[in-house]
Scaffold this motif. Sequence first.
Motif: not given
Length: 519
Positions: A429-432, A438-447
């Motif tokens: 999933v990407t975000v602006k 559009q760049v890669i989105k990380t979750v859970d503190n980037g893990t």
Amino acid sequence: MIKKLQLYFLLAGVCVSLNANAQDAISYQTPPKEIADLLLAKPTPGVSIDGKAEWILFSERNSYPSVEELAMPEYRIAGLRLNPNNYSPSRQNFINNFSLKNIKSNQTFQVTGLPSPLYAGNISWNPAENKIAFTNTTQKGVDLYIIDLATKKATKTNKAFLNVVLGSGLTWLNDNTIIYRTVTKPASAAPAKPLMPKGPTIQQNLGKAAPSATYQDLIKSPFDEQLFEFFATSQLVKNTAGVETPIGKPAIYQRVNLSPDKNFMMIETIRKPFSYLVSAFGFPSTVAITDLTGKPVKVIAELPSSEGTPSGYDNTQNVPRGFDWRDDEPATIVWAKPLDSGLIKKNVPFHDAVYALSAPFTGAEKELFKTQTRYRDVQWGDANLALIMEGLRSKQTSKVSRYNPATGAVEELYSRNQTDAYGNPGSPVTVKNKYGRQVIKTVDNGTKLLMNNPVGSSEKGDLPFLAKFDLASKKNEIVWRSAEGTFEYVSDVINPDNLVLLTRKESQKLVPNYYIKKI
């Protein structure tokens, strides 16, 4: 007896004449209303949602093209099918209505000011996401309209017709300025086909093998070359509040790509000689960096015709390819080069290398990483994360690796056979980012990566899912999946951190519709 035969033929002639007149009077017949309603029922509208999840644009389409659309003239040249009357592709699936919905108030608004009939396409939001551009194709040309979300009104903003033969190329420079290509001559000025060709069509190979795939609708004569050059040539312009300013000189623009900081353009232009063996997108071309006025800054590559590509899967020309901007930096262009002379069977440890060059584009190129198989693409995240895609078409394999731009470290995350649909983890999933890319989105503190699989093939059927991919353990954990008996996929991730989704759901008894949900 002779008189009887004469009378017979006279009556037969009258009958033929009556039948001919009756045939001419027949118009298109329509089926009963129930059948027509069933066949012509409009599909579920397409949706486009802004980044703040405040507005949804609904795009309605007809199930089938009209007779008028099918009756339009068509030229088939250089692998293209175009309408010679309006500088556009001859076969498109048009939008015929727009409406807007405010998510918070749940109100729906019909967009006013739309042309009638509406043949729209190429939707593009401006950076602030308060305006939406689209093209409208008429019998005489292609116009540019902009929808203002504040007024819910569409306004025509172009003076010259757009040239979308090689793509629309709509690019927002800022919230009020948009870049596109326009026609240089009226369609009526197109070259006329000569009654007799000037000479024979000659091809020669000069003793050099040039194997290639078979393509449809290629250039076949010098007249086809003239037609392609005429219809593909365009003028790049920028439009601010309806005022069009030319950028550079007319050329055959194959691609125009604005840098993330919007100070430069990467432009690929087609040049002669045109090939009779490949389509327009394989013609010789020049890749160059220019400023916003069209002034050349640096020529990156002079690419030959692709007709010299070695035959066989995974073979490529021994030239640079895959030119693109790095999405997480202001103005850095990246591209790939083969390390095996383009021949995949060569026994080398790495087959491709990826290079970069940053503004002001005066230094030497820098090698970023190498791939063990054929490089396909890279998805950028931030200064510490990018994903490298590589694989082999001959073996139907694909591999995704984690790349750290700061350290240069490359680590494989997963690989699979492309026929293994069950093992597909999905796409990130990407975000602006701050550049609007559009760049890669990380979750859970980037893990972890958030992975969306809109098909979700499984032993129980296609059940789309959303998952979290742990970058440390390299395992994919499904956090949401379509229920059995329905087909529901994630159309958009409205809030990746809180897992607020826009999904599209349907079943054998449930009409397709969109839903906002939090998981």
